[in-house]
Each structure stands twice: as C-alpha cells, then as structure tokens.
Write a protein that holds these residues in place. Structure first.
Motif, PDB file in Angstrom:
ATOM      1  N   LEU A  29       0.834  -1.201   0.000  1.00  0.00           N
ATOM      2  CA  LEU A  29       0.000   0.000   0.000  1.00  0.00           C
ATOM      3  C   LEU A  29       0.865   1.246   0.000  1.00  0.00           C
ATOM      4  CD1 LEU A  29      -2.873   1.190   0.177  1.00  0.00           C
ATOM      5  CD2 LEU A  29      -2.630   1.154   2.663  1.00  0.00           C
ATOM      6  N   LEU A  30       1.890   1.247   0.823  1.00  0.00           N
ATOM      7  CA  LEU A  30       2.779   2.400   0.910  1.00  0.00           C
ATOM      8  C   LEU A  30       3.516   2.624  -0.408  1.00  0.00           C
ATOM      9  CD1 LEU A  30       3.477   4.407   3.175  1.00  0.00           C
ATOM     10  CD2 LEU A  30       5.461   2.985   3.707  1.00  0.00           C
ATOM     11  N   THR A  31       3.978   1.552  -1.010  1.00  0.00           N
ATOM     12  CA  THR A  31       4.683   1.650  -2.295  1.00  0.00           C
ATOM     13  C   THR A  31       3.751   2.172  -3.389  1.00  0.00           C
ATOM     14  OG1 THR A  31       6.188  -0.146  -1.710  1.00  0.00           O
ATOM     15  CG2 THR A  31       5.955   0.361  -4.045  1.00  0.00           C
ATOM     16  N   ALA A  32       2.522   1.642  -3.410  1.00  0.00           N
ATOM     17  CA  ALA A  32       1.568   2.066  -4.442  1.00  0.00           C
ATOM     18  C   ALA A  32       1.190   3.535  -4.282  1.00  0.00           C
ATOM     19  CB  ALA A  32       0.324   1.188  -4.391  1.00  0.00           C
ATOM     20  N   ALA A  33       1.022   3.983  -3.052  1.00  0.00           N
ATOM     21  CA  ALA A  33       0.652   5.387  -2.818  1.00  0.00           C
ATOM     22  C   ALA A  33       1.800   6.322  -3.163  1.00  0.00           C
ATOM     23  CB  ALA A  33       0.241   5.583  -1.364  1.00  0.00           C
ATOM     24  N   ALA A  34       3.029   5.882  -2.935  1.00  0.00           N
ATOM     25  CA  ALA A  34       4.234   6.631  -3.327  1.00  0.00           C
ATOM     26  C   ALA A  34       4.231   8.082  -2.848  1.00  0.00           C
ATOM     27  CB  ALA A  34       4.408   6.565  -4.845  1.00  0.00           C
ATOM     28  N   GLY A  35       3.729   8.296  -1.651  1.00  0.00           N
ATOM     29  CA  GLY A  35       3.759   9.628  -1.073  1.00  0.00           C
ATOM     30  C   GLY A  35       2.742  10.600  -1.627  1.00  0.00           C
ATOM     31  N   ARG A  36       1.852  10.139  -2.497  1.00  0.00           N
ATOM     32  CA  ARG A  36       0.896  11.055  -3.126  1.00  0.00           C
ATOM     33  C   ARG A  36      -0.305  11.363  -2.234  1.00  0.00           C
ATOM     34  NH1 ARG A  36       0.089   7.819  -8.601  1.00  0.00           N
ATOM     35  NH2 ARG A  36       0.366   6.093  -7.111  1.00  0.00           N
ATOM     36  N   VAL A  37      -0.636  10.435  -1.352  1.00  0.00           N
ATOM     37  CA  VAL A  37      -1.682  10.651  -0.353  1.00  0.00           C
ATOM     38  C   VAL A  37      -1.208  10.021   0.952  1.00  0.00           C
ATOM     39  CG1 VAL A  37      -3.643  10.731  -1.960  1.00  0.00           C
ATOM     40  CG2 VAL A  37      -2.887   8.526  -1.041  1.00  0.00           C
TER      41      VAL A  37
END
Length: 301
Positions: free
Chosen positions: A71-79
């Motif tokens: 989940l963290l990788t997929a979000a990549a800091g965008r949210v």
C-alpha cells in the motif's frame, strides 16, 4: 460550523482498501495497486488498510506486513497512508506497530483486542503497552470485537498519550460521541467516522471525515459530502450524504462486503478470491441485477 476549514492529514474522505487473492490462496497485490491509482486519480484524501473491510483477521502477521508495504509503495507519497493493527496479542500488536513505523507509514491505528471480555482497566493497559511513543497514532473503536471502548476510556487513552491524534469510531453512537468530545482535552483531536452512515452526523458534531467503504468503488460520492462540508455548504453536504446513503443501502443488498466487491467488478476493478466460507461470499444473480440496475439509475456505472 467552521467554514473553509483547513484540512489536516487524514481529514476528509479516506478509502479502506480491500485485499485480493490468487487462485492458490496467496495475496494478489495487482488489484490493490490498480485501486490505489483509481483512488488517487479521483482525488481521495487518504488510504487505510487493516480494518474489518480489509478482512485483516484472516491474514498472517507476515501478510499484514506485506499489505502495508504494498500500500505504501503504491501510494508513493501522493496521499497519506494509515495501517491499522487489530491483534489480541500485545506482542503481535507491538511487532506490527514497529513494522509499520519502520516502513514509514504516515500513521498507525490501533484497535482493541477481541474474544476475551476485557475490563476497562485491562483495555487501558493493552493500549498503554501497544501505543508507540512520539509517532502519529489513532484509535479504532470496533464494537464487533465485543470490547467496545467507552467514551470515558477512549478519552483517558487519548488524554494520557500526546501522540494519539484521533479516533475512528464505528459504534454509530451519537450520544457516546458527544460525551467523548466533552472529555477529550485536545482541541485538535480528530474524530473520524468508521461508517458511511455517520459521515455527516459526525462532522456536524465536530468530526473531520470518514474512513469509507462506499468510496472504494465510488470516491466522488463520499468526497462530495466532505468537500461541501469543508466549504461551509451544509445544504450541499446534506444532499450528498443522502445520496451516499442510497448507494450504501443498495450495496448492502448483498451480505457482508459482497455488494461492494460486485460494484468494483462492474467498474472492471475486481478483488478476486476469498478466505471466508462460500456461504458468506456468495452474491446471487438476483442481488447482482438489483445492484446493477440501481447503480445504472444513479449514473454511477
């Protein structure tokens, strides 16, 4: 009511993403990645996993770590991303909290234990041991555990732990929420609905948003509520909330999360596989027809 409120991290509409499985029963992260992209494209305010909608109680500790990493990788800091910890064992709960912190989650969330009936003091001691120091932490009150956190106990935990920033409430208890608000000593404490049915009622009483299931297939349906509220448009928020309740009622024509899974399937974003008994994961053709017709009528598919 505050108008044009400045939103903080985890204010607004947050989607709780489900998990998917391959034919051999192992976790399948491709649907999760696809859904994260869909959520971000639709301007969701945040992402959450590890609660009941995620069916976290069916995952091993290692799988929960994997879910968090993906989940963290997929979000990549965008949210902003929050992972919940729902464990009966203090040891396992602390292990997962540490793992999520080490990954760099924006926050961790902690639920009460289940199975055994706990006294309020025992529940306090559980949270006191599991809550990390100096890391953004939220509480998640899950009545299905059989150990519902009382307003008095929730306030005690929040007041005694400076880094507990907010509370996800799935009790749907308006009286209890008002009592809790009167007991918590933090002016900026975040009250977050754990049910789409309570989004606007909670925000009207001082809440800041919702961790939503409806927003998984239909982010805009829920964002319309929170965005209108933050702009001070109560009439628009009420209209959007009533529409969301129509969607929610329709998706609940099938048992458990099956209506939500079917809606994702209709949007060509299926979450295949289940670890529950077949009887709990079945959606009938009649239910499918009703849900599809209703979504078409509402212009959602």
């Amino acid at each position: 009511m505050k108008k044009n409120m400045e939103k903080k991290k985890f204010d607004g509409s947050i989607s709780e993403i489900m998990v998917a499985y391959k034919p051999d029963g192992s976790l399948d992260f491709q649907p999760v990645r696809r859904m994260v992209e869909y959520q971000i494209k639709n301007q969701i305010d945040g992402l959450f996993m590890g609660g009941l909608s995620t069916q976290t109680y069916l995952l091993s500790i290692e799988e929960k770590r994997q879910v968090g990493e993906e989940l963290l990788t997929a979000a990549a800091g965008r949210v902003p991303v929050m992972m919940n910890v729902m464990e009966d064992s203090i040891r396992d709960a602390k292990e997962l909290v540490t793992a999520y912190m080490d990954m760099g989650m924006d926050a961790v969330c902690i639920s009460q234990p289940s199975v055994f009936p706990y006294t309020e003091q025992a529940l306090y001691e559980f949270f006191d041991e599991v809550i990390p120091k100096e890391y953004p932490t939220y509480l998640y009150n899950v009545p299905q555990t059989g150990n519902t956190l009382s307003p008095r106990l929730t306030a005690r935990i929040a007041n005694d732990h400076p880094n507990v920033l907010g509370y996800k409430d799935s009790t749907q208890n308006i009286s209890g929420l008002q009592e809790l608000i009167s007991l918590v000593k933090k002016e900026d404490f975040q009250y977050i609905s754990g049910s789409d049915a309570m989004t606007l009622p909670m925000m009207a009483l001082g809440g800041v948003g919702v961790i939503s299931a409806v927003s998984v297939p239909f982010p805009k349906v829920v964002l319309d509520i929170t965005e209108a509220f933050f702009k001070g448009d109560m009439e628009g928020a009420l209209k959007a909330h009533r529409f969301c309740m129509k969607v929610r009622k329709l998706l609940k024509k099938a048992t458990d999360m099956n209506g939500y899974y079917y809606a994702c399937e209709l949007l060509e974003m299926p979450f295949p596989g289940r670890r529950l008994p077949r009887h709990m994961t079945t959606i009938t053709e009649e239910q499918k027809a009703v849900i599809k017709a209703g979504l078409l009528e509402m212009g959602l598919i």
